[in-house]
Motif scaffolding. Structure first.
Motif, PDB file in Angstrom:
ATOM      1  N   LEU A  15       0.830  -1.208   0.000  1.00 58.00           N
ATOM      2  CA  LEU A  15       0.000   0.000   0.000  1.00 58.00           C
ATOM      3  C   LEU A  15       0.860   1.251   0.000  1.00 58.00           C
ATOM      4  CD1 LEU A  15      -2.653  -0.944   2.698  1.00 58.00           C
ATOM      5  CD2 LEU A  15      -3.029  -0.773   0.228  1.00 58.00           C
ATOM      6  N   THR A  16       0.347   2.285  -0.655  1.00 56.20           N
ATOM      7  CA  THR A  16       0.999   3.584  -0.616  1.00 56.20           C
ATOM      8  C   THR A  16       0.089   4.554   0.130  1.00 56.20           C
ATOM      9  OG1 THR A  16      -0.008   4.356  -2.670  1.00 56.20           O
ATOM     10  CG2 THR A  16       2.117   3.177  -2.851  1.00 56.20           C
ATOM     11  N   ASP A  19      -2.947   5.301  -1.874  1.00 56.22           N
ATOM     12  CA  ASP A  19      -3.921   4.198  -1.804  1.00 56.22           C
ATOM     13  C   ASP A  19      -4.815   4.366  -0.578  1.00 56.22           C
ATOM     14  OD1 ASP A  19      -2.820   2.886  -4.056  1.00 56.22           O
ATOM     15  OD2 ASP A  19      -1.511   1.628  -2.807  1.00 56.22           O
ATOM     16  N   ARG A  22      -7.240   7.350  -0.729  1.00 60.72           N
ATOM     17  CA  ARG A  22      -8.454   7.067  -1.511  1.00 60.72           C
ATOM     18  C   ARG A  22      -9.378   6.085  -0.786  1.00 60.72           C
ATOM     19  NH1 ARG A  22      -4.861   8.553  -5.379  1.00 60.72           N
ATOM     20  NH2 ARG A  22      -3.809   6.727  -6.131  1.00 60.72           N
ATOM     21  N   ILE A  23      -8.824   5.070  -0.162  1.00 58.93           N
ATOM     22  CA  ILE A  23      -9.635   4.089   0.575  1.00 58.93           C
ATOM     23  C   ILE A  23     -10.440   4.787   1.663  1.00 58.93           C
ATOM     24  CG2 ILE A  23      -9.503   2.178   2.225  1.00 58.93           C
ATOM     25  CD1 ILE A  23      -7.080   1.148   0.522  1.00 58.93           C
TER      26      ILE A  23
END
Length: 74
Positions: A15-16, A19, A22-23
């Motif tokens: 994961l960045t 990421d 946005r999640i």
């Protein structure tokens, strides 16, 4: 006996910060220079760097990797 997977290491590898941004449904776009998702920011004071693996909130001094981002968010 097998060892349990290191979930934190796995999250760091897969994961960045964008990421997770946005999640979690934060507004705006995670970029090298953007507004903080954690507090009202009149001018961009938040940075994402190291290919999305690290962040720094220049107005508070907080920062870290994707795990620290998630910890701060929650």
């Amino acid at each position: 006996m097998t060892s349990a997977p290191d979930l934190f290491a796995e999250a760091r590898d897969t994961l960045t910060v964008p990421d997770v941004w946005r999640i979690l449904g934060y507004e705006g776009g995670p970029r090298k220079s953007c507004r903080s998702p954690f507090h009202e920011d009149r001018t961009p004071s938040f940075s994402i760097f190291d290919d999305g693996r690290a962040w720094k909130d220049h107005s508070t001094g907080e920062g870290g990797d994707v795990i620290e981002f998630l910890k701060t968010a929650l």
